[in-house]
Write an enzyme that holds these catalytic residues in place. Structure first.
Site, PDB file in Angstrom:
ATOM      1  N   GLY A  89       0.718  -1.214   0.027  1.00 55.12           N
ATOM      2  CA  GLY A  89      -0.122   0.111  -0.230  1.00 55.12           C
ATOM      3  C   GLY A  89       0.873   1.239  -0.048  1.00 55.12           C
ATOM      4  O   GLY A  89       2.014   1.231   0.234  1.00 55.12           O
ATOM      5  N   GLY A 128      -0.500  -4.995   1.105  1.00 53.82           N
ATOM      6  CA  GLY A 128      -1.761  -4.483   0.427  1.00 53.82           C
ATOM      7  C   GLY A 128      -1.967  -5.501  -0.881  1.00 53.82           C
ATOM      8  O   GLY A 128      -3.402  -5.722  -1.040  1.00 53.82           O
ATOM      9  N   GLU A 168       5.123  -5.990   7.828  1.00 47.02           N
ATOM     10  CA  GLU A 168       4.667  -4.811   8.560  1.00 47.02           C
ATOM     11  C   GLU A 168       5.442  -4.412   9.760  1.00 47.02           C
ATOM     12  O   GLU A 168       5.637  -3.255  10.187  1.00 47.02           O
ATOM     13  CB  GLU A 168       3.207  -4.732   8.704  1.00 47.02           C
ATOM     14  CG  GLU A 168       2.406  -4.435   7.403  1.00 47.02           C
ATOM     15  CD  GLU A 168       2.057  -5.694   6.496  1.00 47.02           C
ATOM     16  OE1 GLU A 168       1.610  -5.603   5.404  1.00 47.02           O
ATOM     17  OE2 GLU A 168       2.602  -6.702   6.914  1.00 47.02           O
ATOM     18  N   ASP A 184      -1.974  -6.486   8.201  1.00 42.85           N
ATOM     19  CA  ASP A 184      -3.422  -6.122   8.175  1.00 42.85           C
ATOM     20  C   ASP A 184      -3.834  -6.563   6.868  1.00 42.85           C
ATOM     21  O   ASP A 184      -3.481  -7.758   6.641  1.00 42.85           O
ATOM     22  CB  ASP A 184      -3.670  -4.697   8.331  1.00 42.85           C
ATOM     23  CG  ASP A 184      -2.954  -3.747   7.172  1.00 42.85           C
ATOM     24  OD1 ASP A 184      -1.993  -4.240   6.642  1.00 42.85           O
ATOM     25  OD2 ASP A 184      -3.597  -2.867   6.864  1.00 42.85           O
TER      26      ASP A 184
END
Length: 409
Positions: free
Chosen positions: A116, A169, A192, A200
């Site tokens: 992302g 992402g 992450e 996530d």
């Protein structure tokens, strides 16, 4: 001016003769200069808007839809514009009987989607902290998670071709879907904790459901699954040779009425007989035992007790990560294992906003992506300083108006 079209020369004032007054000449020259500058600005803006729209390319082939993530120079990293392009299209395809299958791939030959747009996110959060009006750090995660959930509950076969880098992402756009096709070029990871964040995009759900504590290992260490490792881990559902990807896509597009069973059989036909073995195969029993722990400190102690080269290398890796991220992530995976699919996104959104308000995410972005000195200064700096109360606060509900609520079907 309200158009990016070139200004017609027939509508321009005639250029004055040199005998006209110098001041008039000067004013007209200045006016023409400004007109040209305005025209140039509008043209650039129009080109930028067109480029943004072309970041997601969707093609209709019969009842099939082929989506290409089209930011090859950025390794197809996902930004808010792309999320806003993808969600309404996929929602429409899901609701309509005129679409039978969705195929998603990345442009450029290097990546499916490398993650992302975290730089835009950290900039937005810091702007808001300084009293600015930016909400991108809220909007991006909220809308991205809604897209992830839509992909995960799609009523049509959804095939992601992971022929390259697939991180963060990018896992949200693929692992949540029904079919994920890895190749020898695949590099899949959730890195992450090194960035001061947490895995996530639904990682709470799909990582917590991997066997042998493999999901927790991947979540904490950010280990990169290369090639067939993505398939053996369970994060990819199929494995084919990269050179066969065009034929795979062609075969899928030729299916008249693609069902899950038919898509599965079609993909399996391309699986080579000599699929490489899982590089972590011999370590799975160790991972299962070592990561069966109640705290991150216990995991580190188990690894140090194990004492071999792999274990000590893993300890070294963990010590580079944000201590807060490690502890929150361990709790996230534990909770995710007993949370419904829709509700994991509510939990993850709460976590994003707590990390946005904290220190480590912004420091990770600085050290790894901006200054690139990789000299992170985590706060707190040690696992011992991250208390249970601090970890628990990350999971507390947000004010009602700020929550992300995805209703169960």
């Amino acid at each position: 001016l309200n158009s990016a079209q070139p200004v017609s020369t027939s509508n321009r004032p005639l250029l004055p003769h040199s005998s006209q007054h110098p001041a008039m000449l000067s004013r007209q020259a200045t006016w023409l200069q400004k007109l040209g500058a305005a025209q140039k600005t509008l043209t650039i803006r129009a080109m930028a808007t067109a480029a943004e729209k072309d970041e997601v390319h969707a093609e209709s082939i019969g009842t099939k839809r082929v989506v290409t993530l089209n930011r090859p120079k950025a390794l197809n990293a996902l930004n808010l514009n792309m999320v806003r392009e993808l969600y309404p299209r996929i929602k429409k395809w899901d609701d309509g009987s005129h679409v039978s299958m969705v195929i998603v791939k990345g442009a450029g030959g290097k990546a499916f989607c490398a993650g992302g747009d975290v730089l835009a996110v950290t900039k937005s959060a810091q702007d808001a902290k300084a009293g600015g009006s930016s909400t991108m750090h809220k909007d991006f995660f909220k809308e991205e998670y809604q897209l992830n959930h839509l992909i995960g509950t799609l009523s049509k076969p959804y095939v992601a071709l992971l022929d390259g880098i697939t991180m963060g992402g990018g896992c949200g756009l693929s692992v949540n879907g029904r079919f994920r096709v890895a190749t020898e070029k695949t590099m899949l990871a959730m890195p992450e904790t090194a960035l001061g964040l947490f895995p996530d995009v639904g990682g709470s759900y799909f990582l917590s459901r991997l066997k042998n504590n493999l999901g927790l290992y991947l979540a904490l260490t950010g280990y990169r699954l290369l090639g067939a490792d993505a398939f053996h881990s369970g994060l990819a559902t199929h494995y084919v040779n990269s050179a066969d990807i065009p034929e795979v896509e062609k075969a899928l597009l030729q299916l008249e009425n693609p069902t899950d069973e038919l898509v599965d059989r079609t993909l399996f036909k391309f699986q080579p007989k000599d699929v490489p073995t899982f590089s972590l195969a011999e370590k799975l029993p160790t991972i299962r035992n070592v990561f069966h722990a109640k705290t991150v400190e216990e995991i580190v102690a188990n690894l140090e007790k194990e004492g071999d080269e792999w274990a000590l290398k893993t300890v070294k890796t963990l010590k580079k990560m944000s201590p807060t991220s490690l502890k929150v992530t361990m709790q996230q995976i534990e909770r995710g294992a007993r949370t419904s699919y829709a509700k994991v996104f509510t939990m993850e959104y709460r976590l994003t906003q707590r990390f946005m308000a904290g220190h480590d995410f912004h420091e990770g972005c600085r050290a790894i992506l901006i200054d690139k000195d990789r000299n992170t200064k985590w706060k707190p700096a040690t696992l011992a300083e991250v208390t249970d109360e601090m970890v628990e606060s990350y999971f507390d509900p947000l004010p009602h108006a700020s929550e992300l609520i995805i209703h169960e079907d």
